[in-house]
Design an enzyme around this catalytic site. Structure first.
Site, PDB file in Angstrom:
ATOM      1  N   GLU A  49       0.818  -1.213   0.000  1.00  9.74           N
ATOM      2  CA  GLU A  49       0.000   0.000   0.000  1.00  9.74           C
ATOM      3  C   GLU A  49       0.852   1.263   0.000  1.00  9.74           C
ATOM      4  O   GLU A  49       0.525   2.243  -0.677  1.00  9.74           O
ATOM      5  CB  GLU A  49      -0.929  -0.016   1.225  1.00  9.74           C
ATOM      6  CG  GLU A  49      -1.841   1.193   1.323  1.00  9.74           C
ATOM      7  CD  GLU A  49      -2.700   1.184   2.571  1.00  9.74           C
ATOM      8  OE1 GLU A  49      -3.454   2.155   2.776  1.00  9.74           O
ATOM      9  OE2 GLU A  49      -2.613   0.210   3.360  1.00  9.74           O
ATOM     10  N   GLU A 166      -9.810   6.360   1.222  1.00 10.46           N
ATOM     11  CA  GLU A 166      -9.441   4.978   0.916  1.00 10.46           C
ATOM     12  C   GLU A 166      -9.752   4.780  -0.565  1.00 10.46           C
ATOM     13  O   GLU A 166     -10.892   4.685  -0.976  1.00 10.46           O
ATOM     14  CB  GLU A 166     -10.258   3.999   1.765  1.00 10.46           C
ATOM     15  CG  GLU A 166      -9.954   4.041   3.253  1.00 10.46           C
ATOM     16  CD  GLU A 166      -8.742   3.207   3.653  1.00 10.46           C
ATOM     17  OE1 GLU A 166      -8.014   2.734   2.756  1.00 10.46           O
ATOM     18  OE2 GLU A 166      -8.528   3.029   4.869  1.00 10.46           O
TER      19      GLU A 166
END
Length: 202
Positions: A49, A166
């Site tokens: 990520e 997100e």
């Protein structure tokens, strides 16, 4: 139109640049995770990520820089920044907005999809979230999960308007194909740019 010596601002602006509410605003961009903190992992466990949050954050930085904003990055390389320090960067600099970039993951591969915008305080953060999320719907080809409340430290400890995006599920094949594409960072940057203009113009 007016003129001032460039040594007063110590900044350069593209010729013909239009004045926008972003000019001279202070925006903190927080690339989630970094260094020893990889964040969520893709299906094959090799895609971290932290790499994609920095990639998107740098695209946003570039877009905002060209609008005359003063952009402060909580990190601009693969370094570890304590979670508690990130909101304090916004607080110390009296930021007009704090935007944290992350990617979601689900307990099972391919079980989740879409981007989500989170806020904590009712201090302009809800309005900031709505303004940027509206543009994400327009510009980013992902299912949009809306604007939601979340008790994240980078939002909770922030005294400035602050949101956390997100940007899709890193362990969902369809989402990862989009978020890892060459065009994705520019699309998010475009959405954040216009969303900030709309928020600061209110």
């Amino acid at each position: 139109m007016g003129w001032i010596p460039d040594w007063i601002t110590n900044r350069s602006f593209p010729k013909g640049q239009k004045e926008t509410p972003l000019a001279e605003s202070i925006i903190v961009i927080d690339a989630g995770h970094g260094g020893v903190d990889s964040g969520a992992l893709g299906i094959d466990q090799s895609h971290e990520e932290k790499k994609y949050t920095l990639r998107v954050s740098k695209a946003i930085q570039s877009k905002l820089d060209h609008s005359g904003a003063k952009v402060i990055m909580t990190r601009d390389n693969d370094s570890f920044i304590e979670l508690a320090e990130r909101p304090q960067i916004a607080n110390r600099n009296h930021a007009d907005a704090f935007i944290s970039i992350h990617f979601d993951s689900s307990g099972e591969n391919n079980a989740g999809t879409g981007d989500t915008t989170y806020y904590y305080h009712d201090n302009g953060s809800i309005e900031l979230g709505k303004a940027i999320n509206k543009q994400l719907i327009n510009d980013v080809p992902l299912y949009n999960r809306g604007v939601k409340f979340a008790n994240y430290q980078v939002l909770r400890d922030n005294k400035r308007p602050a949101i956390l995006i997100e940007g899709g599920y890193i362990n969902t094949d369809s989402d990862f194909k989009k978020l890892s594409s060459a065009s994705y960072p520019k699309k998010v940057a475009k959405a954040v740019h216009q969303g900030l203009i709309n928020f600061l113009s209110r």
